[in-house]
Write a protein that holds these residues in place. Structure first.
Motif, PDB file in Angstrom:
ATOM      1  N   SER A   1      13.745   8.600  14.830  1.00 46.37           N
ATOM      2  CA  SER A   1      15.040   8.675  14.312  1.00 46.37           C
ATOM      3  C   SER A   1      15.578  10.388  14.441  1.00 46.37           C
ATOM      4  N   GLY A   2      14.029  11.622  15.477  1.00 42.24           N
ATOM      5  CA  GLY A   2      14.675  12.027  16.110  1.00 42.24           C
ATOM      6  C   GLY A   2      14.482  13.520  15.003  1.00 42.24           C
ATOM      7  N   GLN A   3      13.793  13.014  14.303  1.00 40.12           N
ATOM      8  CA  GLN A   3      13.490  14.277  13.612  1.00 40.12           C
ATOM      9  C   GLN A   3      12.300  14.570  13.548  1.00 40.12           C
ATOM     10  N   LYS A   4      11.171  14.909  14.654  1.00 38.65           N
ATOM     11  CA  LYS A   4      10.187  15.140  14.324  1.00 38.65           C
ATOM     12  C   LYS A   4       9.733  15.868  13.631  1.00 38.65           C
ATOM     13  N   ALA A   5      10.213  16.920  13.686  1.00 36.46           N
ATOM     14  CA  ALA A   5       9.973  18.011  12.361  1.00 36.46           C
ATOM     15  C   ALA A   5       9.303  17.792  10.580  1.00 36.46           C
ATOM     16  N   LEU A   6      10.567  16.900  10.477  1.00 35.19           N
ATOM     17  CA  LEU A   6      10.710  16.177   8.982  1.00 35.19           C
ATOM     18  C   LEU A   6       9.590  15.317   9.073  1.00 35.19           C
ATOM     19  N   ALA A   7       9.177  14.439   9.824  1.00 36.78           N
ATOM     20  CA  ALA A   7       8.356  13.564  10.262  1.00 36.78           C
ATOM     21  C   ALA A   7       6.912  14.224  10.501  1.00 36.78           C
TER      22      ALA A   7
ATOM     23  N   ASP B   1       1.026  -1.246  -0.139  1.00 38.43           N
ATOM     24  CA  ASP B   1       0.188  -0.036  -0.154  1.00 38.43           C
ATOM     25  C   ASP B   1       0.627   1.427  -0.057  1.00 38.43           C
ATOM     26  N   PRO B   2       0.853   1.817  -1.532  1.00 44.05           N
ATOM     27  CA  PRO B   2       1.926   2.828  -0.738  1.00 44.05           C
ATOM     28  C   PRO B   2       2.099   4.276   0.260  1.00 44.05           C
ATOM     29  N   THR B   3       0.316   4.540   0.404  1.00 47.92           N
ATOM     30  CA  THR B   3       0.394   5.624   1.213  1.00 47.92           C
ATOM     31  C   THR B   3       0.659   4.614   2.977  1.00 47.92           C
ATOM     32  N   MET B   4       0.231   3.732   2.861  1.00 50.42           N
ATOM     33  CA  MET B   4       1.097   2.607   4.304  1.00 50.42           C
ATOM     34  C   MET B   4       2.314   3.077   4.295  1.00 50.42           C
ATOM     35  N   THR B   5       3.076   2.366   3.078  1.00 49.91           N
ATOM     36  CA  THR B   5       4.638   2.889   3.226  1.00 49.91           C
ATOM     37  C   THR B   5       5.042   4.163   3.148  1.00 49.91           C
ATOM     38  N   ARG B   6       4.865   5.232   2.846  1.00 51.16           N
ATOM     39  CA  ARG B   6       4.902   6.683   2.652  1.00 51.16           C
ATOM     40  C   ARG B   6       4.892   6.950   4.637  1.00 51.16           C
ATOM     41  N   ILE B   7       3.840   6.191   5.281  1.00 54.35           N
ATOM     42  CA  ILE B   7       3.522   6.891   5.884  1.00 54.35           C
ATOM     43  C   ILE B   7       4.425   5.893   7.065  1.00 54.35           C
ATOM     44  N   GLY B   8       4.971   4.228   6.864  1.00 50.85           N
ATOM     45  CA  GLY B   8       5.776   3.705   7.745  1.00 50.85           C
ATOM     46  C   GLY B   8       7.246   4.806   7.529  1.00 50.85           C
ATOM     47  N   GLU B   9       7.498   4.903   6.695  1.00 50.87           N
ATOM     48  CA  GLU B   9       8.735   5.994   6.154  1.00 50.87           C
ATOM     49  C   GLU B   9       8.599   7.117   6.846  1.00 50.87           C
ATOM     50  N   ALA B  10       8.067   7.821   6.831  1.00 52.56           N
ATOM     51  CA  ALA B  10       8.016   8.935   8.217  1.00 52.56           C
ATOM     52  C   ALA B  10       8.264   8.576   8.941  1.00 52.56           C
ATOM     53  N   VAL B  11       6.911   7.920   9.833  1.00 55.03           N
ATOM     54  CA  VAL B  11       7.235   7.502  11.491  1.00 55.03           C
ATOM     55  C   VAL B  11       8.233   7.241  11.097  1.00 55.03           C
ATOM     56  N   GLN B  12       9.309   6.477  11.069  1.00 57.64           N
ATOM     57  CA  GLN B  12      11.355   5.810  11.024  1.00 57.64           C
ATOM     58  C   GLN B  12      11.699   7.242  11.230  1.00 57.64           C
ATOM     59  N   VAL B  13      11.601   8.429  10.888  1.00 59.56           N
ATOM     60  CA  VAL B  13      11.579   9.428  10.515  1.00 59.56           C
ATOM     61  C   VAL B  13      11.941  10.232  11.745  1.00 59.56           C
ATOM     62  N   GLY B  14      10.759  10.332  12.314  1.00 55.81           N
ATOM     63  CA  GLY B  14      10.420  10.898  13.937  1.00 55.81           C
ATOM     64  C   GLY B  14      10.667  10.290  14.885  1.00 55.81           C
TER      65      GLY B  14
END
Length: 158
Positions: A23-29, A8-21
């Motif tokens: 990793s400490g990059q809360k604003a970017l996520a 599910d491309p949207t869920m993939t993008r959500i998961g990637e953003a969650v991982q960014v968050g």
């Protein structure tokens, strides 16, 4: 049917953003998830809305903003069916989302100084515990609810 997520491309993008968050990059996520929320829209896929709002709540800078996203997650789950959730992961049951969603609302209300609303949402979370599986996720939510209830200094049962 296996229990692996369906692409599910949207869920993939959500998961990637969650991982960014994580990793400490809360604003970017938060920015990435907010952009996705804007793409999905307020009447878009309920599974995506619920997931996005749930994760966006955790990335907010204020409890008021967190509460607003938690409320959106709960609203989206009311539009969500097991059939839709299971198109992503066959084991998902919408009712099993509710203990966590209500617990998040209870936590926000407690931090905002609204003990009656916090207790109400905690009671709703507890009512829905029967929908959780006996697995590590289910036990983690049960433990969090027990801990929340034990920490409530206004609980008349103490």
């Amino acid at each position: 049917m296996d229990n692996q997520p369906t692409p599910d491309p949207t869920m993939t993008r959500i998961g990637e953003a969650v991982q960014v968050g994580r990793s400490g990059q809360k604003a970017l996520a938060r920015d990435a998830l907010t952009a996705l929320w804007d793409e999905v829209g307020p009447t878009g896929d309920a599974f995506h809305r619920c997931t996005l709002a749930h994760y966006l709540a955790d990335l907010q800078d204020t409890t008021e903003a967190e509460l607003s996203w938690d409320e959106r997650a709960l609203a989206a789950v009311s539009d969500l069916t097991d059939e839709r959730a299971q198109r992503y992961l066959s084991s998902l049951q919408v009712q099993a989302f509710l203990p966590s969603l209500y617990l998040n609302l209870a936590d926000c209300h407690r931090r905002l100084g609204n003990p009656a609303q916090a207790r109400e949402h905690l009671a709703r979370a507890s009512e829905h515990l029967v929908h959780l599986s006996d697995d590590p996720y289910g036990e983690a939510i049960r433990a969090a609810i027990r801990e929340f209830a034990a920490d409530d200094p206004t609980d008349a049962r103490r």
